[in-house]
Design an enzyme around this catalytic site. Structure first.
Site, PDB file in Angstrom:
ATOM      1  N   ASP A 118       0.757  -2.439  12.484  1.00 42.65           N
ATOM      2  CA  ASP A 118       1.157  -2.628  11.071  1.00 42.65           C
ATOM      3  C   ASP A 118       1.599  -4.318  10.968  1.00 42.65           C
ATOM      4  O   ASP A 118       2.492  -4.430  11.708  1.00 42.65           O
ATOM      5  CB  ASP A 118       2.468  -1.783  10.406  1.00 42.65           C
ATOM      6  CG  ASP A 118       2.782  -2.144   9.052  1.00 42.65           C
ATOM      7  OD1 ASP A 118       2.932  -3.572   8.869  1.00 42.65           O
ATOM      8  OD2 ASP A 118       2.698  -1.330   8.081  1.00 42.65           O
TER       9      ASP A 118
ATOM     10  N   ASP B 222       4.855  -5.236   9.718  1.00 35.14           N
ATOM     11  CA  ASP B 222       6.142  -4.957  10.539  1.00 35.14           C
ATOM     12  C   ASP B 222       5.895  -5.801  11.643  1.00 35.14           C
ATOM     13  O   ASP B 222       6.998  -6.221  12.339  1.00 35.14           O
ATOM     14  CB  ASP B 222       5.922  -3.402  11.118  1.00 35.14           C
ATOM     15  CG  ASP B 222       6.510  -2.581   9.885  1.00 35.14           C
ATOM     16  OD1 ASP B 222       6.995  -3.076   8.881  1.00 35.14           O
ATOM     17  OD2 ASP B 222       6.213  -1.373   9.887  1.00 35.14           O
TER      18      ASP B 222
ATOM     19  N   THR C 245      -0.725   7.528  -1.099  1.00 33.33           N
ATOM     20  CA  THR C 245      -1.996   7.453  -1.733  1.00 33.33           C
ATOM     21  C   THR C 245      -2.921   6.322  -1.205  1.00 33.33           C
ATOM     22  O   THR C 245      -4.062   6.541  -1.300  1.00 33.33           O
ATOM     23  CB  THR C 245      -1.816   7.147  -3.235  1.00 33.33           C
ATOM     24  OG1 THR C 245      -1.117   5.642  -3.008  1.00 33.33           O
ATOM     25  CG2 THR C 245      -0.986   8.200  -3.821  1.00 33.33           C
TER      26      THR C 245
ATOM     27  N   ARG D 253       0.879  -1.251  -0.095  1.00 35.98           N
ATOM     28  CA  ARG D 253       0.036   0.003  -0.029  1.00 35.98           C
ATOM     29  C   ARG D 253       0.877   1.408   0.107  1.00 35.98           C
ATOM     30  O   ARG D 253       1.742   1.365   1.077  1.00 35.98           O
ATOM     31  CB  ARG D 253      -0.893  -0.008   1.154  1.00 35.98           C
ATOM     32  CG  ARG D 253      -2.225   0.605   1.039  1.00 35.98           C
ATOM     33  CD  ARG D 253      -3.085   0.272   2.330  1.00 35.98           C
ATOM     34  NE  ARG D 253      -2.529   0.894   3.638  1.00 35.98           N
ATOM     35  CZ  ARG D 253      -2.948   1.240   4.480  1.00 35.98           C
ATOM     36  NH1 ARG D 253      -4.322   1.395   4.460  1.00 35.98           N
ATOM     37  NH2 ARG D 253      -2.517   1.853   5.714  1.00 35.98           N
TER      38      ARG D 253
HETATM   39  C1  PRP Z   1      -1.161  -4.330   4.594  1.00 36.68           C
HETATM   40  C2  PRP Z   1      -2.084  -5.579   4.929  1.00 36.68           C
HETATM   41  C3  PRP Z   1      -2.826  -5.297   3.760  1.00 36.68           C
HETATM   42  C4  PRP Z   1      -3.178  -3.945   3.542  1.00 36.68           C
HETATM   43  C5  PRP Z   1      -4.312  -3.526   3.964  1.00 36.68           C
HETATM   44  O1  PRP Z   1      -0.083  -4.603   3.873  1.00 36.68           O
HETATM   45  O2  PRP Z   1      -1.290  -6.655   5.148  1.00 36.68           O
HETATM   46  O3  PRP Z   1      -2.261  -6.138   2.633  1.00 36.68           O
HETATM   47  O4  PRP Z   1      -1.994  -3.277   3.989  1.00 36.68           O
HETATM   48  O5  PRP Z   1      -4.727  -2.172   3.653  1.00 36.68           O
HETATM   49  P1  PRP Z   1      -5.661  -1.631   2.478  1.00 36.68           P
HETATM   50  O6  PRP Z   1      -6.806  -2.443   2.850  1.00 36.68           O
HETATM   51  O7  PRP Z   1      -6.065  -0.167   3.034  1.00 36.68           O
HETATM   52  O8  PRP Z   1      -5.382  -1.903   1.211  1.00 36.68           O
HETATM   53  P2  PRP Z   1       0.912  -3.253   3.506  1.00 36.68           P
HETATM   54  O9  PRP Z   1       0.583  -2.643   2.505  1.00 36.68           O
HETATM   55  O10 PRP Z   1       1.400  -2.633   4.947  1.00 36.68           O
HETATM   56  O11 PRP Z   1       2.170  -4.507   2.963  1.00 36.68           O
HETATM   57  P3  PRP Z   1       3.062  -5.528   3.770  1.00 36.68           P
HETATM   58  O12 PRP Z   1       2.071  -6.767   3.883  1.00 36.68           O
HETATM   59  O13 PRP Z   1       4.076  -5.678   2.778  1.00 36.68           O
HETATM   60  O14 PRP Z   1       3.523  -4.962   4.959  1.00 36.68           O
HETATM   61  N1  URA Z   2      -2.317  -2.256   7.168  1.00 35.63           N
HETATM   62  C1  URA Z   2      -1.996  -2.791   8.279  1.00 35.63           C
HETATM   63  O1  URA Z   2      -1.058  -3.598   8.462  1.00 35.63           O
HETATM   64  N2  URA Z   2      -2.575  -2.223   9.564  1.00 35.63           N
HETATM   65  C2  URA Z   2      -3.633  -1.438   9.413  1.00 35.63           C
HETATM   66  O2  URA Z   2      -4.109  -1.275  10.366  1.00 35.63           O
HETATM   67  C3  URA Z   2      -4.122  -0.940   7.902  1.00 35.63           C
HETATM   68  C4  URA Z   2      -3.347  -1.437   6.829  1.00 35.63           C
END
Ligand code: PRP
Ligand code: URA
Length: 209
Positions: free
Chosen positions: A200, A203, A108, A104
């Site tokens: 997160d 993380d 944006t 994400r």
């Molecule tokens: C997080 C989570 C989802 C997304 C959700 O991933 O694991 O994939 O955000 O957010 P949304 O519903 O607003 O799209 P992130 O983009 O942080 O990537 P990561 O799993 O690589 O940490």
């Molecule tokens: N992605 C995450 O990992 N946590 C949130 O709360 C939203 C998006």
């Protein structure tokens, strides 16, 4: 319109409390996500079709049931979705696993696709897309778009925590997809994080920041 199921089993709720707790460290967080994914897999597979077979017990021949061979596929959204895969495979070890890589954009909040690798027969499989978090819904919608573009027809979405905003976005974009949630939280904050949420997910699973 797709249905929304909240798996509020006491064991799931208990483990989710420690998953949310900011004092929970990476090792324990990872173990808890794995355990909740197993418990959710147990619930989500409730409607798998069975077929009757004969089995020789030490005593006699019995009519008994086995899964009818329906083909399943688990599709984690990278990276945080990976944390749920092993827990699901403990219950359905024969499932194939495809990967959709999305992150994400922090400015944006739009999902950016960077990797897709799927089983060759996804059109014949019942697919479970997994990601711990359904926030704005952008990542889930994009992952499901990506699967449908490649022929997928039968898709479920499973996550630990969802925001109502994200659930509505997925229902609107993909009315054929049922959504399975461990907890439906209150809202999103101004940064697109789920409140109260767990922070997160990627993380916390991988110890990054
Ligand atoms: C997080 C989570 C989802 C997304 C959700 O991933 O694991 O994939 O955000 O957010 P949304 O519903 O607003 O799209 P992130 O983009 O942080 O990537 P990561 O799993 O690589 O940490
Ligand atoms: N992605 C995450 O990992 N946590 C949130 O709360 C939203 C998006």
């Amino acid at each position: 319109m797709g249905k929304v199921y909240v798996f509020d089993h006491p064991l799931i709720q208990h483990k989710l409390t420690y998953i949310r707790d900011s004092k929970t460290g990476t090792k324990e967080f990872r173990e808890l996500v794995d355990e909740v994914a197993s418990l959710m897999a147990f619930e989500i597979t409730r409607d798998l079709p069975l077929t009757e077979v004969d089995v020789e017990t030490p005593v006699t021949t019995a009519k008994s049931k086995v899964l009818s061979g329906k083909k399943l596929g688990i599709i984690p959204i990278l990276r945080a979705g990976l944390g749920m895969v092993d827990g699901i495979l403990k219950l359905i070890p024969a499932a194939k696993v495809g990967h959709v890589g999305l992150y994400r954009d922090p400015e944006t909040l739009q999902p950016v696709e960077y990797y897709v690798k799927l089983p060759s027969d996804i059109e014949e499989r019942e697919l479970i897309v997994v990601d711990p978090m359904l926030a704005t819904g952008g990542s889930a919608v994009e992952a499901i778009n990506s699967l449908k573009k490649r022929g997928a027809k039968n898709i479920k979405f499973m996550c630990l925590i969802a925001a109502p905003e994200g659930v509505d976005v997925v229902k609107e974009a993909h009315p054929d997809v049922d959504i399975y949630i461990a907890a439906l939280d209150e809202k999103l904050n101004d940064h697109g994080y789920i409140v109260p949420g767990l922070g997160d997910a990627g993380d916390r699973l991988y110890g990054t920041k």
